[in-house]
Design an enzyme around this catalytic site. Structure first.
Site, short mmCIF file in Angstrom:
data_model
loop_
_atom_site.label_atom_id
_atom_site.label_comp_id
_atom_site.label_asym_id
_atom_site.label_seq_id
_atom_site.Cartn_x
_atom_site.Cartn_y
_atom_site.Cartn_z
N ILE A 36 -30.07 -11.65 -7.07
CA ILE A 36 -31.45 -12.15 -7.10
C ILE A 36 -32.02 -12.28 -5.70
CG2 ILE A 36 -30.80 -14.61 -7.03
CD1 ILE A 36 -33.06 -15.04 -9.14
N LYS A 37 -31.17 -12.39 -4.69
CA LYS A 37 -31.63 -12.59 -3.33
C LYS A 37 -32.31 -11.36 -2.75
CE LYS A 37 -30.26 -16.88 -2.80
NZ LYS A 37 -31.22 -17.99 -2.56
N ASP A 38 -32.19 -10.22 -3.41
CA ASP A 38 -32.94 -9.05 -2.97
C ASP A 38 -34.44 -9.33 -2.98
OD1 ASP A 38 -30.52 -7.76 -2.87
OD2 ASP A 38 -30.93 -6.36 -4.51
N ALA A 55 -35.34 -11.33 0.09
CA ALA A 55 -35.20 -10.49 1.28
C ALA A 55 -36.41 -9.58 1.44
CB ALA A 55 -33.91 -9.68 1.19
#
Length: 359
Positions: free
Chosen positions: A62-64, A67
């Site tokens: 999910i951190k994409d 970012a």
């Protein structure tokens, strides 16, 4: 702030994961993940429980979303120019997302991270070309905390940014204009509750804000692991306590209210405390019954979704996020020796211990 129009352009006309429309590079592939119906748990509770498959983002988590959102926001504001350096303090997945984005957009990536993180994450960051600095895991108040070290490092460089994922609200905004609208569309606006854990607070705040604006009746809950102060903070009506204890989960839990979480913390419906034992048990149950190979934070989120569904009653519809896959943690989560060293050997249901294949 990264505009919704810019995000739409980046994603172009991409549909959900089954779409056959080509996208523009790594950034264009981020988001529009499937919403998975969790059949066994739904049948057990008499509710409909869904997990958003964020492990299907191109960088694996999910951190994409954060970012891409943070880097595009910095570009729009002129804070970084071609060939610059992106610096972050991260427990892993945001760094991995940033490393991918930096490769795709021509930036150097430098990551400071606690030395308690899994070797799989450290190795992957290095493979992606990031410069990795593992540092002692100390509280945020300590000047040697990995976030402070990242900020100081970036300040010494020209054409560099410290992305500041915890307090840079471009993080939450990325979820407000992507994750939230996707969940609303995928549930056709019929959603009684959303719950997830929080590290930076970006997902919970961004999704929560969007869903509440669309449907004030939808309840938004925070799920918290051991060692975090947020469950007590919310349950007590806003009293911060000293952080104590620890959890086997990585990248979630917090000792303060970040700027991202602060956007929405007063609008939360409640909080749930989820012990590690329940997270480990659910991790193995999801593998066995749903074929989902997810990490401990995802398992914790599903435990919380079940508990929220039980609170809301039969027939309720609850959504959570499946943050990432288990392959970044498999040397720990599927190791009998490691789990026993954490006092969690008995947390695996006896019939499912066949999956703990690593010594």
């Amino acid at each position: 702030m990264l505009s919704a129009v810019r995000w739409a352009i980046v994603q172009q006309t991409r549909g959900f994961a089954t779409s056959n429309i080509a996208v523009d590079g790594f950034t264009g592939a981020v988001g529009n993940t499937p919403l998975i119906y969790l059949k066994m748990l739904s049948e057990q509770t008499g509710s409909k429980i869904y997990g958003k498959a964020e492990f299907q983002n191109p960088g694996g988590s999910i951190k994409d979303r954060a970012a891409v959102g943070i880097v595009l926001d910095a570009e729009e504001k002129g804070r970084i120019k071609p060939g610059g350096t992106v610096v972050e303090g991260t427990a892993g997945n945001t760094g991995i997302g940033l490393a991918h984005v930096c490769r795709a957009r021509g930036y150097k990536c430098v990551i400071f991270m606690p030395n308690t993180q899994s070797q799989e994450k450290i190795d992957l960051l290095s493979m992606l070309g990031a410069e990795v600095h593992p540092v002692p895991a100390v509280p945020y108040e300590n000047p040697l905390n990995y976030n402070h070290q990242a900020k100081e490092y970036a300040e010494k460089l020209e054409n560099a940014i410290w992305t500041d994922q915890f307090d840079n609200t471009a993080n939450a905004y990325a979820h407000y204009i992507s994750t939230g609208p996707e969940i609303w569309e995928q549930t056709k606006g019929d959603i009684d509750g959303f719950v997830c854990s929080t590290g930076t607070g970006g997902t919970l705040a961004g999704v929560g804000k969007y869903l509440k604006e669309k449907s004030p009746k939808t309840q938004i809950w925070l799920a918290d692991p051991p060692g975090s102060v947020l469950y007590k903070y919310i349950s007590s009506g806003g009293k911060l306590v000293e952080r104590g204890g620890s959890s086997i989960t990585e990248g979630i839990g917090q000792g303060r209210v970040t700027n991202n979480l602060g956007i929405f913390v007063d609008d939360l419906s409640g909080a749930l405390h989820i012990p590690d034992e329940k997270s480990i048990s659910m991790l193995y149950q999801l593998l066995d019954s749903e074929g989902l190979y997810v990490g401990a934070s995802s398992a914790l989120n599903v435990v919380a979704a079940v508990e929220l569904a039980q609170k809301l009653g039969k027939g309720s519809k609850v959504v959570t996020v499946l943050c990432d896959g288990a392959y970044r943690y498999q040397s720990r989560l599927f190791s009998k020796k490691w789990l026993e060293s954490k006092g969690l050997g008995d947390a695996i249901p006896e019939s499912l211990r066949k999956y703990a294949v690593l010594d």
